[in-house]
Design a protein around this motif. Structure first.
Motif, mmCIF file in Angstrom:
data_model
loop_
_atom_site.group_PDB
_atom_site.id
_atom_site.type_symbol
_atom_site.label_atom_id
_atom_site.label_comp_id
_atom_site.label_asym_id
_atom_site.label_seq_id
_atom_site.Cartn_x
_atom_site.Cartn_y
_atom_site.Cartn_z
ATOM 1 N N PRO A 140 0.932 -1.255 0.190
ATOM 2 C CA PRO A 140 -0.100 -0.015 0.056
ATOM 3 C C PRO A 140 0.923 1.336 0.087
ATOM 4 C CG PRO A 140 -0.723 -1.493 1.685
ATOM 5 C CD PRO A 140 0.608 -2.172 1.308
ATOM 6 N N ASP A 141 0.272 2.334 -0.481
ATOM 7 C CA ASP A 141 0.834 3.691 -0.469
ATOM 8 C C ASP A 141 1.340 3.896 1.020
ATOM 9 O OD1 ASP A 141 0.622 3.718 -3.085
ATOM 10 O OD2 ASP A 141 -1.301 5.212 -2.964
ATOM 11 N N ASN A 142 2.180 4.824 1.233
ATOM 12 C CA ASN A 142 2.702 5.418 2.513
ATOM 13 C C ASN A 142 3.073 4.164 3.423
ATOM 14 O OD1 ASN A 142 2.249 8.191 1.899
ATOM 15 N ND2 ASN A 142 0.039 7.614 1.930
ATOM 16 N N LEU A 143 3.855 3.176 3.069
ATOM 17 C CA LEU A 143 4.106 1.779 3.769
ATOM 18 C C LEU A 143 5.148 2.396 4.792
ATOM 19 C CD1 LEU A 143 3.962 -1.132 4.517
ATOM 20 C CD2 LEU A 143 6.126 -1.453 3.189
ATOM 21 N N GLY A 144 5.903 3.613 4.498
ATOM 22 C CA GLY A 144 6.952 3.917 5.498
ATOM 23 C C GLY A 144 6.149 4.524 6.887
ATOM 24 N N ASP A 145 4.691 4.995 6.651
ATOM 25 C CA ASP A 145 4.121 5.570 7.933
ATOM 26 C C ASP A 145 3.167 4.830 8.376
ATOM 27 O OD1 ASP A 145 5.142 8.100 7.146
ATOM 28 O OD2 ASP A 145 3.626 8.472 5.612
#
Length: 188
Positions: free
Chosen positions: A42-47
């Motif tokens: 998913p997008d923004n995995l780092g968050d």
């Protein structure tokens, strides 16, 4: 992504509705299953808080700030890895879950014909079929493959993107889509 016809058939057969489609990981706790690739996450995995990775592919480009549980095994399907985790943790696989897990292994190993198929995959299928009450794995696999091959009325672009993944190959972005068919006459 969106469900393909094979997945829809399997979920319906074993009494499941479609799972939530997670496109944004921000603020969520996530477990990556069947991949460790940022392009598939998913997008923004780092968050997100990544808790685990369970896979049967090579480990790719996911990094974490904290240690996590990673279980990646050289078998034909992540469903086999999941079955082994159920067994290790002495958790009983419910009948409908066993059916879905069985289908995942039959699909990924192409009914045991894939070169990545192992004896562990076959053993997991035997055990899951008993739990799920499936007497004929061949018939179940053919039902799935026919659903996977459903192409009538589907635009060519949608067929190409039905099973599509982006890859980084030597700094170049390459996209690969595949369409598996039971019979080539379906696309003539």
């Amino acid at each position: 992504g969106d469900l393909n016809p094979e997945t829809e058939m399997v979920l319906n057969k074993f009494g499941f509705s479609a799972p939530e489609k997670v496109t944004d990981g921000a603020g969520k706790q996530l477990i990556l299953v069947d991949h460790s690739d940022i392009a598939q996450a998913p997008d923004n995995l780092g968050d997100a808080e990544l808790l685990e990775i369970v896979d049967h592919h090579q480990l790719v480009d996911i990094t974490t700030n904290n240690p996590i549980m990673v279980c990646a095994k050289p078998v034909g399907c992540t469903g086999t890895v999941l079955k082994q985790l159920y067994d290790i943790n002495n958790v009983t696989v419910e009948k409908n879950v066993a059916g879905v897990m069985l289908c995942s292994i039959l699909s990924d190993t192409v009914l045991f014909k894939s070169p990545t198929c192992t004896d562990q995959d076959k053993s997991a299928c035997d055990e899951l079929a008993k739990i799920a009450g499936v007497d004929d794995m061949n018939s179940l696999a053919m039902e799935m493959f026919k659903a996977k091959s459903a192409v009538e009325g589907v635009p060519a672009k949608d067929l190409v993107f039905r099973d599509y993944k982006d890859f980084d190959m030597g700094g170049k972005k390459v996209g690969i889509g595949q369409l598996e068919l039971v019979d080539l006459s379906l696309i003539e």
